[in-house]
Design a protein around this motif. Structure first.
Motif, short mmCIF file in Angstrom:
data_model
loop_
_atom_site.label_atom_id
_atom_site.label_comp_id
_atom_site.label_asym_id
_atom_site.label_seq_id
_atom_site.Cartn_x
_atom_site.Cartn_y
_atom_site.Cartn_z
N MET A 1 88.28 -39.57 8.87
CA MET A 1 87.84 -38.75 7.75
C MET A 1 87.98 -39.54 6.45
O MET A 1 88.75 -40.49 6.37
CB MET A 1 88.66 -37.46 7.67
CG MET A 1 88.43 -36.51 8.85
SD MET A 1 89.28 -34.92 8.64
CE MET A 1 90.99 -35.41 8.84
N GLN A 2 87.24 -39.12 5.44
CA GLN A 2 87.29 -39.75 4.12
C GLN A 2 88.31 -39.02 3.26
O GLN A 2 88.17 -37.83 3.00
CB GLN A 2 85.93 -39.67 3.44
CG GLN A 2 84.74 -40.10 4.28
CD GLN A 2 83.45 -39.70 3.61
OE1 GLN A 2 83.21 -40.01 2.45
NE2 GLN A 2 82.60 -38.98 4.34
N GLU A 3 89.34 -39.73 2.81
CA GLU A 3 90.35 -39.12 1.94
C GLU A 3 89.91 -39.20 0.49
O GLU A 3 89.44 -40.24 0.03
CB GLU A 3 91.70 -39.81 2.10
CG GLU A 3 92.79 -39.18 1.25
CD GLU A 3 94.15 -39.80 1.47
OE1 GLU A 3 95.09 -39.38 0.79
OE2 GLU A 3 94.26 -40.71 2.32
N LYS A 4 90.06 -38.10 -0.24
CA LYS A 4 89.69 -38.05 -1.64
C LYS A 4 90.76 -37.31 -2.44
O LYS A 4 91.64 -36.66 -1.88
CB LYS A 4 88.33 -37.36 -1.82
CG LYS A 4 87.17 -38.08 -1.12
CD LYS A 4 85.85 -37.73 -1.74
CE LYS A 4 84.73 -38.59 -1.19
NZ LYS A 4 83.46 -38.35 -1.90
N VAL A 5 90.66 -37.41 -3.76
CA VAL A 5 91.63 -36.77 -4.64
C VAL A 5 90.89 -36.06 -5.76
O VAL A 5 89.93 -36.60 -6.33
CB VAL A 5 92.61 -37.81 -5.24
CG1 VAL A 5 93.50 -37.17 -6.30
CG2 VAL A 5 93.46 -38.44 -4.15
N PHE A 6 91.33 -34.85 -6.06
CA PHE A 6 90.77 -34.07 -7.16
C PHE A 6 91.89 -33.79 -8.15
O PHE A 6 92.95 -33.27 -7.77
CB PHE A 6 90.17 -32.75 -6.66
CG PHE A 6 89.55 -31.91 -7.73
CD1 PHE A 6 88.27 -32.18 -8.18
CD2 PHE A 6 90.25 -30.85 -8.30
CE1 PHE A 6 87.69 -31.41 -9.17
CE2 PHE A 6 89.67 -30.08 -9.29
CZ PHE A 6 88.38 -30.36 -9.73
N SER A 7 91.67 -34.13 -9.41
CA SER A 7 92.72 -33.98 -10.43
C SER A 7 92.61 -32.63 -11.13
O SER A 7 91.51 -32.21 -11.52
CB SER A 7 92.62 -35.10 -11.46
OG SER A 7 92.87 -36.36 -10.85
N THR A 8 93.75 -31.96 -11.28
CA THR A 8 93.83 -30.70 -12.02
C THR A 8 94.83 -30.88 -13.16
O THR A 8 95.52 -31.90 -13.27
CB THR A 8 94.30 -29.55 -11.12
OG1 THR A 8 95.72 -29.68 -10.90
CG2 THR A 8 93.58 -29.57 -9.78
N GLU A 9 94.95 -29.85 -13.98
CA GLU A 9 95.89 -29.89 -15.09
C GLU A 9 97.34 -29.92 -14.62
O GLU A 9 98.24 -30.34 -15.37
CB GLU A 9 95.67 -28.70 -16.02
CG GLU A 9 95.93 -27.33 -15.40
CD GLU A 9 94.72 -26.76 -14.66
OE1 GLU A 9 94.72 -25.55 -14.41
OE2 GLU A 9 93.79 -27.53 -14.33
N LEU A 10 97.60 -29.51 -13.36
CA LEU A 10 98.96 -29.52 -12.84
C LEU A 10 99.27 -30.74 -11.99
O LEU A 10 100.45 -31.07 -11.78
CB LEU A 10 99.22 -28.25 -12.01
CG LEU A 10 99.27 -26.93 -12.76
CD1 LEU A 10 99.58 -25.78 -11.79
CD2 LEU A 10 100.32 -26.96 -13.86
N GLY A 11 98.23 -31.39 -11.47
CA GLY A 11 98.45 -32.53 -10.59
C GLY A 11 97.25 -32.76 -9.69
O GLY A 11 96.22 -32.08 -9.81
N ASP A 12 97.38 -33.70 -8.78
CA ASP A 12 96.27 -34.09 -7.90
C ASP A 12 96.30 -33.33 -6.58
O ASP A 12 97.38 -33.09 -6.01
CB ASP A 12 96.33 -35.59 -7.61
CG ASP A 12 96.03 -36.44 -8.84
OD1 ASP A 12 95.47 -35.89 -9.81
OD2 ASP A 12 96.35 -37.64 -8.83
N ILE A 13 95.11 -32.99 -6.11
CA ILE A 13 94.94 -32.33 -4.81
C ILE A 13 94.25 -33.30 -3.87
O ILE A 13 93.19 -33.84 -4.18
CB ILE A 13 94.09 -31.05 -4.94
CG1 ILE A 13 94.77 -30.05 -5.89
CG2 ILE A 13 93.86 -30.41 -3.57
CD1 ILE A 13 93.91 -28.85 -6.22
N ALA A 14 94.85 -33.54 -2.71
CA ALA A 14 94.27 -34.42 -1.70
C ALA A 14 93.42 -33.60 -0.74
O ALA A 14 93.79 -32.49 -0.34
CB ALA A 14 95.37 -35.14 -0.93
N TYR A 15 92.26 -34.14 -0.39
CA TYR A 15 91.40 -33.47 0.58
C TYR A 15 90.63 -34.52 1.38
O TYR A 15 90.56 -35.69 1.00
CB TYR A 15 90.45 -32.48 -0.08
CG TYR A 15 89.43 -33.08 -1.04
CD1 TYR A 15 88.13 -33.35 -0.62
CD2 TYR A 15 89.76 -33.35 -2.36
CE1 TYR A 15 87.18 -33.87 -1.50
CE2 TYR A 15 88.83 -33.88 -3.24
CZ TYR A 15 87.54 -34.13 -2.81
OH TYR A 15 86.62 -34.65 -3.68
#
Length: 272
Positions: A1-15
């Motif tokens: 699978m392809q790992e990615k990161v989404f940044s929010t105001e509280l921190g990063d979410i891995a998906y």
């Protein structure tokens, strides 16, 4: 699978995204339960690779989506998930939520009712207020001291055995629990239960605006999940599939039955 990161105001979410995205295939979004991470859906990722496009996340404050402070609400989870789907060009997915993941899916549909083609609840429960007794909501907001009072090794043993019936499912749950310190695990569980109670107490509609399927393990011992699902199907008319021999994490205990049910449901959504 392809790992990615989404940044929010509280921190990063891995998906993670499935390999080889095919625009002609439908999308599934797999949402793990409280304290679980993407590994909860390993059997689904293996099955659906090549059959469908899919996304799986480590929920905020879980797994690789740490550190991320316990300041999020149910709506925050839903909005972040929607932003990730928008970022990846995921249109009209089928949301597949296990336990807490099913609550996130319901909040998502409440906020973005036109953006989903289907919903599969795996050992989850409705968020509508009429299903909950007052004492249940009271108890959901007061779990931390109970969890902290249990020795960590015993809590891990009880947690893994209480969520699954298969050796694979028990071992997987134990491995996911051991990824936390005791305090971190107890704080996360306590926050998650509070967030669920607060969402229920908001008394919002939480209608299901799309085709849906309820899946529940016949041996699910987590809280009142079986009772909730019986009432959910009775009142809403949403079909309920019992998975024989499975516990609360029925997709790990009986992955073949659950995978085939999800696949058939997705095909019916596509035809619709």
């Amino acid at each position: 699978m392809q790992e990615k990161v989404f940044s929010t105001e509280l921190g990063d979410i891995a998906y993670w995204l499935s390999d080889g995205i095919d625009p002609s295939k439908p999308w599934a979004v797999f949402l793990p339960g409280l304290t679980a991470d993407r590994r909860l859906f390993d059997k689904q990722a293996a099955y659906f690779q090549g059959r469908a496009n899919f996304l799986i996340w480590d929920p905020p404050s879980h797994g690789a989506s740490r550190p991320l402070p316990l300041e999020w609400t149910m709506d925050d989870l839903a909005r972040w998930l929607h932003q990730i789907c928008e970022h990846e060009g995921i249109r009209k997915p089928v949301l597949v939520g296990q336990s807490m993941g099913g609550y996130v899916a319901q909040a998502y549909m409440e906020l973005f009712p036109e953006s989903v083609s289907g919903f599969v609840s795996i050992d989850s429960c409705p968020l509508q207020r009429r299903y909950f007794a007052g004492w249940e909501l009271w108890a959901l907001k007061r779990t931390k001291l109970m969890y902290l009072s249990i020795p960590w090794k015993l809590l891990i043993r009880w947690g893994s055995a209480g969520c699954a019936t298969s050796q694979y499912g028990k071992t997987l749950m134990r491995d996911m629990m051991e990824g936390y310190s005791k305090r971190e695990y107890c704080d996360l569980a306590d926050h998650g239960y509070r967030v669920v109670a607060e969402a229920v107490e908001s008394e919002r509609a939480f209608d299901i605006p799309c085709p849906a399927l309820l899946i529940c393990g016949r041996q699910d011992k987590a809280g009142s999940a079986k009772r909730y699902n019986r009432e959910w199907t009775r009142i809403s008319g949403i079909p309920l599939l019992w998975i024989e021999g499975a516990g609360h994490n029925s997709n790990t205990d009986e992955p073949k039955a659950v995978n085939e049910a999800i696949e058939g449901f997705m095909e019916s959504c596509g035809r619709g």
